[in-house]
Write a protein that holds these residues in place. Structure first.
Motif, PDB file in Angstrom:
ATOM      1  N   TRP A  99      15.650  43.354  -7.646  1.00  0.00           N
ATOM      2  CA  TRP A  99      16.120  44.402  -6.719  1.00  0.00           C
ATOM      3  C   TRP A  99      14.960  44.947  -5.907  1.00  0.00           C
ATOM      4  O   TRP A  99      13.898  45.221  -6.439  1.00  0.00           O
ATOM      5  CB  TRP A  99      16.774  45.552  -7.490  1.00  0.00           C
ATOM      6  N   GLU A 100      15.190  45.121  -4.628  1.00  0.00           N
ATOM      7  CA  GLU A 100      14.164  45.659  -3.743  1.00  0.00           C
ATOM      8  C   GLU A 100      14.744  46.734  -2.834  1.00  0.00           C
ATOM      9  O   GLU A 100      15.936  46.737  -2.527  1.00  0.00           O
ATOM     10  CB  GLU A 100      13.595  44.525  -2.846  1.00  0.00           C
ATOM     11  N   ARG A 101      13.836  47.577  -2.394  1.00  0.00           N
ATOM     12  CA  ARG A 101      14.137  48.512  -1.306  1.00  0.00           C
ATOM     13  C   ARG A 101      12.986  48.422  -0.318  1.00  0.00           C
ATOM     14  O   ARG A 101      11.966  47.808  -0.600  1.00  0.00           O
ATOM     15  CB  ARG A 101      14.255  49.949  -1.835  1.00  0.00           C
ATOM     16  N   CYS A 102      13.164  49.039   0.838  1.00  0.00           N
ATOM     17  CA  CYS A 102      12.119  48.964   1.850  1.00  0.00           C
ATOM     18  C   CYS A 102      12.176  50.222   2.707  1.00  0.00           C
ATOM     19  O   CYS A 102      13.270  50.666   3.079  1.00  0.00           O
ATOM     20  CB  CYS A 102      12.342  47.731   2.722  1.00  0.00           C
ATOM     21  N   HIS A 109      19.556  48.744  -0.640  1.00  0.00           N
ATOM     22  CA  HIS A 109      18.835  47.945  -1.640  1.00  0.00           C
ATOM     23  C   HIS A 109      19.496  46.572  -1.705  1.00  0.00           C
ATOM     24  O   HIS A 109      20.651  46.415  -1.324  1.00  0.00           O
ATOM     25  CB  HIS A 109      18.847  48.634  -3.007  1.00  0.00           C
ATOM     26  N   LYS A 111      19.210  42.364  -3.780  1.00  0.00           N
ATOM     27  CA  LYS A 111      18.599  41.537  -4.824  1.00  0.00           C
ATOM     28  C   LYS A 111      18.099  40.254  -4.174  1.00  0.00           C
ATOM     29  O   LYS A 111      18.864  39.512  -3.551  1.00  0.00           O
ATOM     30  CB  LYS A 111      19.610  41.258  -5.933  1.00  0.00           C
ATOM     31  N   TYR A 154      13.279  42.006   3.711  1.00  0.00           N
ATOM     32  CA  TYR A 154      13.848  41.387   2.508  1.00  0.00           C
ATOM     33  C   TYR A 154      15.251  40.789   2.688  1.00  0.00           C
ATOM     34  O   TYR A 154      15.543  39.766   2.078  1.00  0.00           O
ATOM     35  CB  TYR A 154      13.754  42.322   1.283  1.00  0.00           C
ATOM     36  N   ASN A 167      22.567  52.666  -1.026  1.00  0.00           N
ATOM     37  CA  ASN A 167      22.176  53.407  -2.229  1.00  0.00           C
ATOM     38  C   ASN A 167      23.284  54.371  -2.668  1.00  0.00           C
ATOM     39  O   ASN A 167      23.354  54.749  -3.827  1.00  0.00           O
ATOM     40  CB  ASN A 167      20.894  54.206  -1.971  1.00  0.00           C
ATOM     41  N   PRO A 170      25.944  51.888  -5.283  1.00  0.00           N
ATOM     42  CA  PRO A 170      25.179  50.789  -5.881  1.00  0.00           C
ATOM     43  C   PRO A 170      25.972  50.009  -6.925  1.00  0.00           C
ATOM     44  O   PRO A 170      25.600  49.954  -8.093  1.00  0.00           O
ATOM     45  CB  PRO A 170      24.004  51.522  -6.518  1.00  0.00           C
ATOM     46  N   LEU A 173      24.153  46.946  -8.747  1.00  0.00           N
ATOM     47  CA  LEU A 173      22.955  47.528  -9.358  1.00  0.00           C
ATOM     48  C   LEU A 173      23.341  48.439 -10.525  1.00  0.00           C
ATOM     49  O   LEU A 173      22.710  48.430 -11.579  1.00  0.00           O
ATOM     50  CB  LEU A 173      22.154  48.306  -8.307  1.00  0.00           C
ATOM     51  N   LEU A 187      14.873  52.238  -9.228  1.00  0.00           N
ATOM     52  CA  LEU A 187      16.242  51.794  -8.982  1.00  0.00           C
ATOM     53  C   LEU A 187      17.200  52.400 -10.004  1.00  0.00           C
ATOM     54  O   LEU A 187      18.347  52.710  -9.683  1.00  0.00           O
ATOM     55  CB  LEU A 187      16.298  50.265  -8.988  1.00  0.00           C
TER      56      LEU A 187
END
Ligand code: NI
Length: 202
Positions: A99-102, A109, A111, A154, A167, A170, A173, A187
């Motif tokens: 999982w990523e955020r930016c 978010h 994956k 991403y 978010n 989610p 997630l 996360l």
């Protein structure tokens, strides 16, 4: 010392291939790195790449706080680090979804498949050449940051866009947060702060 504004997805600076830094000890680069550090501190993030503050140069700043290390991940906190002209080399063919955020995609978010083991070579502002060996979460963080230097965000690395979510909702997630303790604490906090969770989980 200054907090800089952050470029958001869609701005052309995020799609450019950033220019290598010729003189790592240039005071302008030192000032840029300090501002990037202040900007990360201001938003409570882990890392940032220069194009995200509208500077198309190959500079990444990051740190790893103890509070951010996922349970089960063997990693010590890392103090503020400035990477000039970083290069990521995979040390395995294995990729895992993480999982990523930016900062450039606020409120989202996703994956993302990332190599689980890489080395990152870079130059310090003191002109020292360094190599660090990175696994799992740290490998993801630095692949994400160095991608910014090549114009990648991403979602452009994602293979299953059903795992890109707001978010505020989610779903996948939250499922994962229920299943495993080994989740990035940032996360997990996002799931815990899920504003509409009562509508979806009893
Ligand atoms: Ni980012």
């Amino acid at each position: 010392m200054a907090i800089r504004s952050i470029a958001k997805m869609g701005h052309p600076v995020l799609r450019k291939v950033a220019t290598p830094v010729e003189d790592p000890s240039d005071p302008e680069i030192t000032r840029l790195a300090q501002d990037m550090q202040d900007t990360i501190e201001d938003v409570g993030a882990a890392g940032i790449a220069a194009p995200q503050v509208y500077v198309s140069k190959r500079v990444v700043v990051f740190r790893v706080l103890a509070s951010r290390i996922p349970p089960g991940v063997k990693l010590d906190p890392i103090p503020w680090t400035t990477m000039i002209n970083p290069v990521v080399t995979p040390l395995t063919e294995t990729k895992a979804l993480i999982w990523e955020r930016c900062l450039s995609l606020p409120g989202l978010h996703g994956k993302v498949p990332r190599y689980t083991h890489v080395k990152v070579s870079y130059t310090t502002p003191e002109r020292k050449d360094q190599v660090i060996d990175c696994k799992d979460w740290l490998a993801m963080l630095l692949q994400h940051e160095v991608d910014h230097l090549d114009g990648y965000l991403y979602p452009m690395r994602m293979t299953d866009l059903s795992l890109l979510a707001f978010n505020s909702d989610p779903g996948a997630l939250a499922e994962e947060a229920r299943r495993t303790p080994d989740l990035d604490p940032a996360l997990r906090n996002l799931v815990n702060a899920w504003p509409t969770r009562e509508k979806w989980v009893g």
